[in-house]
Design an enzyme around this catalytic site. Sequence first.
Site, PDB file in Angstrom:
ATOM      1  N   ASP A 295      -2.751  -7.649  -1.582  1.00  0.00           N
ATOM      2  CA  ASP A 295      -3.622  -6.674  -0.914  1.00  0.00           C
ATOM      3  C   ASP A 295      -4.858  -7.069  -0.472  1.00  0.00           C
ATOM      4  O   ASP A 295      -5.607  -6.542   0.444  1.00  0.00           O
ATOM      5  CB  ASP A 295      -3.258  -5.146  -1.342  1.00  0.00           C
ATOM      6  CG  ASP A 295      -3.624  -4.190  -0.052  1.00  0.00           C
ATOM      7  OD1 ASP A 295      -3.929  -4.409   0.762  1.00  0.00           O
ATOM      8  OD2 ASP A 295      -3.738  -3.018  -0.747  1.00  0.00           O
TER       9      ASP A 295
ATOM     10  N   LYS B 284       0.792  -1.279  -0.152  1.00  0.00           N
ATOM     11  CA  LYS B 284       0.015  -0.095   0.035  1.00  0.00           C
ATOM     12  C   LYS B 284       0.732   1.215  -0.175  1.00  0.00           C
ATOM     13  O   LYS B 284       1.906   1.124   0.697  1.00  0.00           O
ATOM     14  CB  LYS B 284      -0.877  -0.110   1.289  1.00  0.00           C
ATOM     15  CG  LYS B 284      -1.939  -1.049   1.335  1.00  0.00           C
ATOM     16  CD  LYS B 284      -2.628  -0.748   2.631  1.00  0.00           C
ATOM     17  CE  LYS B 284      -3.873  -1.856   2.571  1.00  0.00           C
ATOM     18  NZ  LYS B 284      -5.102  -1.585   1.714  1.00  0.00           N
TER      19      LYS B 284
ATOM     20  N   ASP C  52      -7.540  -2.749  10.702  1.00  0.00           N
ATOM     21  CA  ASP C  52      -8.082  -3.810   9.875  1.00  0.00           C
ATOM     22  C   ASP C  52      -8.956  -5.171  10.670  1.00  0.00           C
ATOM     23  O   ASP C  52      -8.975  -6.137   9.916  1.00  0.00           O
ATOM     24  CB  ASP C  52      -6.950  -4.213   8.745  1.00  0.00           C
ATOM     25  CG  ASP C  52      -7.523  -4.611   7.557  1.00  0.00           C
ATOM     26  OD1 ASP C  52      -8.846  -4.428   7.130  1.00  0.00           O
ATOM     27  OD2 ASP C  52      -6.667  -5.368   6.684  1.00  0.00           O
TER      28      ASP C  52
ATOM     29  N   ARG D   7     -10.211 -11.328   2.216  1.00  0.00           N
ATOM     30  CA  ARG D   7     -10.960 -12.266   1.752  1.00  0.00           C
ATOM     31  C   ARG D   7     -10.541 -13.748   1.670  1.00  0.00           C
ATOM     32  O   ARG D   7     -11.213 -14.910   1.952  1.00  0.00           O
ATOM     33  CB  ARG D   7     -11.465 -12.110   0.380  1.00  0.00           C
ATOM     34  CG  ARG D   7     -10.691 -12.053  -0.606  1.00  0.00           C
ATOM     35  CD  ARG D   7     -10.673 -11.168  -1.871  1.00  0.00           C
ATOM     36  NE  ARG D   7     -10.738  -9.902  -1.718  1.00  0.00           N
ATOM     37  CZ  ARG D   7     -11.192  -9.152  -2.627  1.00  0.00           C
ATOM     38  NH1 ARG D   7     -11.361  -9.344  -4.093  1.00  0.00           N
ATOM     39  NH2 ARG D   7     -11.158  -7.703  -2.267  1.00  0.00           N
TER      40      ARG D   7
ATOM     41  N   GLU E 250      -6.237  -9.502   0.791  1.00  0.00           N
ATOM     42  CA  GLU E 250      -6.034 -10.582   1.982  1.00  0.00           C
ATOM     43  C   GLU E 250      -7.221 -10.992   2.765  1.00  0.00           C
ATOM     44  O   GLU E 250      -7.365 -12.180   3.404  1.00  0.00           O
ATOM     45  CB  GLU E 250      -4.905 -10.254   2.627  1.00  0.00           C
ATOM     46  CG  GLU E 250      -4.950  -9.351   3.823  1.00  0.00           C
ATOM     47  CD  GLU E 250      -5.545  -8.184   3.723  1.00  0.00           C
ATOM     48  OE1 GLU E 250      -5.478  -7.573   2.564  1.00  0.00           O
ATOM     49  OE2 GLU E 250      -6.225  -7.488   4.507  1.00  0.00           O
TER      50      GLU E 250
END
Length: 504
Positions: free
Chosen positions: A346, A276, A287, A350, A348
């Site tokens: 990125d 990112k 997150d 899921r 990740e």
Amino acid sequence: MKISIARADAAGHQTPLLAVPVLDGDAQDAAFTSLDGALGGQLAALVQRGDARGAFGTTTLVFPASGAERVLLIGVGKGAELTTERLRRAAGSAAKQAATSRVGAVSFALPASAVPVADAARAVAEGLVLGAYDFRELKSADPAKPAPVALESATILVGEGTDEAAAAEGARVGEIIARAENLARDLGNLPGNVATPTYLAETAERIGRERGMKVTVLGPKELEAEGMNALLAVAQGSAQEPRLMILEHRGGAEGEKPLVLVGKGLTFDAGGISIKPAQGMEDMKFDMCGGAGTLAAMQAIAELDLPLNVVGIVPSSENLLGSKAMKPGDILRAHGGKTIEIVNTDAEGRLILVDAISYAKRYEPAAMLDAATLTGACVIALGHAATGVMGNDDALVREVIAAGESTGERCWQLPMFDDYREQIKSDYADLKNSGGRPAGTITAGWFLREFVGDWPWVHLDVAGTAYGDGKISYLSKGSTGVPTRIFVQWVMDRAAARGQTAGA
Ligand code: BES
Ligand code: MN
Ligand code: ZN
């Protein structure tokens, strides 16, 4: 915070801080009128002059000559438009004023309204406990400033003819939910170097010990034996070990199919090899808010002893760029056997979620919700005003939206047209982990759905709602606690629909 109900007249009521709602219109509530009478019309004069207003969200602090040391007049809008969320926000303002005034006790005059008194008292209790939240454990005390005063007790003043027992029960429920939500906020606000997967797992175990819940924690060895290769693949770029937590509340009949709550517990998301941008990356400590809300909801569900079986599952890892990190192009076999081509490391969330969702099927869930800070696209679509929801069962989606409405955690449904599913087809594997930018929230939802199969399921994308700037009176900058309230409310609604009551 100790919250009690008192059938007392606001006039002459002794307290360091008395919060009194002001309605937008001619007729004021009984508490206002009575207090105003005792103060020789001082309050009505303030309203008359426009120094105090009924407009929703306005506040005026008054120092009366007698009775309460301070009176906080809080505009709550028109009486006919009063909602639990407005009461929650009014109570949040009262708690914030208590902190500013450095007082440890507050009284809140509950206005008579069409809102059932149990719901009103619950919303006020929630607003007070949430509003009193202050995340300062990692700040050194400022010797130049007096130490903050914690809000320790609150009294909700109710009028004549109020069902006091109903109000007390509402306040009890609200306190439990908001205290759990503050735990979720703590976990969210704690930085990635503190709130690691191991830390979340220890928290889950503590909740289980305190509330008599069975808690199972899987580490790398067990995850490998289970074939949870998607979670392991995300974790392999970090020195922090992954964890999968399973919390089981057995409030229902033996053998009764449970409700399952799943939450993304990604404790820091650097993006992995698909790194990112640096700008704002510190926010990726949030997150794990879906996972935090799941742990918190399980605490509240156990404490309320809701009469259903509920299982909470939190997959947790970091997403970093170590030499063992998964790479774009890698193909892995997730729990349940499907293969996934990694096109963007990125995406990740899921990955760790589908292993947890696939694992959850062994419980034969009556219904399953998952919450995750899953896509930046959801923030673009809905901003911070609503959680994006989608699912494979419209009735369940409606239940979730209704639970969101009644708790002030608003949801908005996104469509799951088959067309979107095409975007996650892979040339080399069963699926790829990103469908690109168009409809990024929905293709992420479709990815999860591929692992859910036919079990009734709804996904909540809380990327825009799990943390924020703290502009809502009962919140503060950082974690909001979403999806704690909505998860608990949904389980309460399910229990109520079965004709049973909490605490039975
Ligand atoms: N955790 C992020 C999503 C996110 C972004 C949450 C901003 C809160 C605020 C997630 O893991 C992610 O990086 N998603 C990618 C998906 C993309 C690579 C398909 C995204 O949204 O950019
Ligand atoms: Mn990511
Ligand atoms: Zn993420």
